[in-house]
Every structure is written in C-alpha cells, then in structure tokens.
Scaffold this active site. Structure first.
Site, PDB file in Angstrom:
ATOM      1  N   TYR A  31      41.395  49.098  55.242  1.00 30.05           N
ATOM      2  CA  TYR A  31      41.006  48.209  56.333  1.00 30.05           C
ATOM      3  C   TYR A  31      42.207  47.821  57.174  1.00 30.05           C
ATOM      4  CZ  TYR A  31      42.859  44.038  53.913  1.00 30.05           C
ATOM      5  OH  TYR A  31      43.676  43.105  53.327  1.00 30.05           O
ATOM      6  N   ARG A  50      49.531  52.055  61.136  1.00 27.46           N
ATOM      7  CA  ARG A  50      49.385  51.674  59.714  1.00 27.46           C
ATOM      8  C   ARG A  50      48.026  52.143  59.181  1.00 27.46           C
ATOM      9  NH1 ARG A  50      49.955  45.466  58.051  1.00 27.46           N
ATOM     10  NH2 ARG A  50      47.938  45.384  59.095  1.00 27.46           N
ATOM     11  N   ARG A  98      27.593  58.533  42.293  1.00 23.60           N
ATOM     12  CA  ARG A  98      28.772  57.899  41.698  1.00 23.60           C
ATOM     13  C   ARG A  98      29.540  58.851  40.795  1.00 23.60           C
ATOM     14  NH1 ARG A  98      30.881  55.351  37.358  1.00 23.60           N
ATOM     15  NH2 ARG A  98      32.333  53.672  37.820  1.00 23.60           N
ATOM     16  N   HIS A 100      33.993  59.494  39.929  1.00 30.95           N
ATOM     17  CA  HIS A 100      35.352  59.144  40.363  1.00 30.95           C
ATOM     18  C   HIS A 100      35.953  60.223  41.266  1.00 30.95           C
ATOM     19  CE1 HIS A 100      34.896  56.196  37.224  1.00 30.95           C
ATOM     20  NE2 HIS A 100      36.057  55.644  37.535  1.00 30.95           N
ATOM     21  N   LYS A 145      46.729  49.585  52.750  1.00 38.30           N
ATOM     22  CA  LYS A 145      45.889  48.409  53.022  1.00 38.30           C
ATOM     23  C   LYS A 145      44.482  48.706  52.494  1.00 38.30           C
ATOM     24  CE  LYS A 145      45.495  44.834  56.581  1.00 38.30           C
ATOM     25  NZ  LYS A 145      45.823  43.706  55.725  1.00 38.30           N
ATOM     26  N   GLU A 177      55.910  39.500  48.257  1.00 38.69           N
ATOM     27  CA  GLU A 177      55.175  39.021  49.440  1.00 38.69           C
ATOM     28  C   GLU A 177      54.168  37.984  48.964  1.00 38.69           C
ATOM     29  OE1 GLU A 177      52.646  42.011  51.260  1.00 38.69           O
ATOM     30  OE2 GLU A 177      52.181  42.917  49.331  1.00 38.69           O
ATOM     31  N   LEU A 201      52.947  45.223  51.505  1.00 37.23           N
ATOM     32  CA  LEU A 201      52.293  45.743  52.702  1.00 37.23           C
ATOM     33  C   LEU A 201      53.269  45.650  53.885  1.00 37.23           C
ATOM     34  CD1 LEU A 201      49.366  46.674  53.658  1.00 37.23           C
ATOM     35  CD2 LEU A 201      49.338  44.479  54.811  1.00 37.23           C
TER      36      LEU A 201
END
Ligand code: PDD
Length: 287
Positions: A31, A50, A98, A100, A145, A177, A201
């Site tokens: 995101y 980014r 589903r 992995h 992110k 951070e 980040l």
C-alpha cells in the site's frame, strides 16, 4: 465517499472484494499513503517510486502506468471534493484458491480511497507527544510497505495502552523507527535519522525533512541511534505522511530535555508548512 476499485469509481458501500482475495486471506499486498494538499498530490513521484519498489519486492507487476495512476488518483481526489486528504491505495495479488504458492497469472486487486486529513491540533504542536520504546518484533523486510501490519498494530496499541502516542522500535539496541512513522533525534546539535535499510520504511516525509534541513544549512546525518543516545537526545521527532512532524517530549515517562518541543522542531515544522503552501499555490491539474 467515492472509492476506486478495479477500474471503477464507486460509492464505498458498493465496492466489494472476493473473500478469496489474497489480501484478505494472507495480507498479500502492498500500500501507499499519499497526502493531498489543496487537491494536489504531495511528493507524487517519490510515492510512486516507493510503490514500484514494494511491488517489485513482492513480485507483483504494476497494474497501471505512472500516467494512469496520476489520472485515476487525481479524479478520485476530485470526486471527493479536493481539499486536504490522505489518499490510501492498495494493491493485492488478487483472488485465487488458498495456497501459499504464488498463483501463475493472478489479476491484482487495485483499491484506492480518500480520508480526511486534519491539521495537527495546536496543543500537539505546542506540547508534543509521549512515546514509549519497545522491542521491534517485526520481520526483516520492513522497507516493503506491506499491508500485513499485525506487529505494527500490536506495537502501536501497546503505546496507546500506556497513554503514549507512538511506539519507538528497538532492534539490537538501536532505534529503528516508530510503529507507523520514521524517527529523528537531535544529537549534539545534529539532526540525526537512522540510515535506510531493510529494518525501516524509507519514509517520504523523512526524506523531505532531510532535504529541507540540508537546503536551509542545518547539519544532519544518517546514522544509527542507540537507545542510550535517544534517551539523552536534545530533541526527538517522528515523521509520517499523516502526522507530518511530531515532537516527542516524553520518552518512557521521562521528559526529553525541558519536556517542550525544541527550537529545531519548530524550525523544521515551519519549513514543512511553507513547502506545503507552495504545492497548494500551484495550478490544479485537470483530471
Ligand atoms: N505509515 N514507517 C512506518 C512503519 C510507517 O508505517 C510509515 C507511514 C512511515 C512514514 O512514511 P511516510 O513518511 O512515507 O508516510 C514510516 C502510514 C502513514 C500508514 O501506515 O498509515
């Protein structure tokens, strides 16, 4: 509220995603949060770059070109009445049975929405906020992110439970951070922030604060900050797209220096507000 989902602008109540979406099942997505001032995207090129890095890191092909992102987001902002907003966008790997293993030709889910971006309360600017230090329990790819934010949620909640606004994360004795912010400390008069790397980040606000400091002749450095250095710092700040620059005036219940936001904080905050104003004054792009 009008949102964007997979090529369409829709009322939020009509935007639906499959229960098999890997974002829902695995948190398999990334995101961005982009501030919008006066209807204009803030540091758009940096956010998009980014976004691309996050997509590359988790092996999703960018579903839109830069021009398509800009056009879509500008339209979304416009449909939500321009002004100041916090724009959230998310790309997940899409829906599949589903498993992995990454499915072969998934169609990514693309979602974007706007939220109100309120200016910081006057009291927060004049008094600062409290923070706690806490063990960094996250993984070792914190530069991505990713939407899977369970550790960050638990860390932030621990801070809130202790009456603080943010958790400052400590890994191997070094402060990395915040749970949802980058960290600065003024050490021996030098504005210091930990160097970029997989443990934090690469914040867009962080980079802008460094740029503004350098352009205005303030000394700064990218250097690790130990817990002891943090506790002794002249000033501590947290930066993020939604909170801009916060001054931490209490750490683990102890005041930082005299317990008031310091002079360099005030200087940087003014430079930041001036920078935002130049963006507001630019002509509006047509969607
Ligand atoms: N978070 N570090 C972490 C872990 C973050 O989640 C964020 C921002 C930052 C600051 O990055 P930027 O300056 O680019 O906003 C640093 C956003 C605001 C969020 O998750 O809502």
């Amino acid at each position: 509220m009008t949102v964007f989902l997979n090529g369409k602008f829709l009322p939020e109540s009509q935007a639906h995603v499959s229960v098999l979406d890997r974002g829902f099942i695995f948190g398999d997505g990334i995101y961005e949060v982009i501030p919008v001032y006066g209807g204009k995207l803030f540091r758009f090129t940096e956010h998009l770059s980014r976004l691309q890095n996050s997509l590359d890191a988790i092996r999703i092909t960018n579903p839109l070109s830069s021009a398509e992102w800009e056009k879509m987001l500008t339209e979304l902002i416009h449909l939500n009445n321009d002004g100041d907003q916090s724009l959230y966008l998310q790309i997940t790997r899409g829906s599949a049975k589903r498993d992995h293993a990454i499915p072969e030709n998934p169609t990514p889910t693309v979602f974007a929405m706007c939220n109100e971006l309120k200016p910081l309360a006057a009291e927060i600017i004049s008094e600062g906020v409290a923070a706690i230090t806490i063990d960094d329990i996250r993984w070792s790819r914190c530069h991505i992110k990713a939407t899977s934010l369970l550790p960050n949620i638990l860390l932030r909640q621990e801070a809130l439970d202790q009456g603080a606004a943010e958790a400052i994360l400590i890994r191997d004795g070094q402060a990395t951070e915040g749970a949802a912010s980058n960290l600065f400390a003024v050490i021996d008069g030098i504005i210091t922030t930990p160097p970029k790397g997989p443990m934090l980040l690469p914040g867009i606000t962080r980079d802008l604060v460094l740029e503004l400091a350098k352009n205005n002749g303030l000394s700064c450095q990218e250097k690790t900050i130990s817990l002891a250095e943090l506790q002794q710092a002249d000033e501590i700040w947290l930066t993020s797209s939604t909170k801009e620059i916060l001054s931490v005036t209490q750490l683990d219940g102890q005041p930082i220096k005299n317990g008031k936001p310091g002079p360099l904080y005030q200087r940087l905050l003014t430079l930041y507000q001036d920078y935002k104003q130049t963006l507001r004054n630019q002509p509006q792009k047509q969607p």
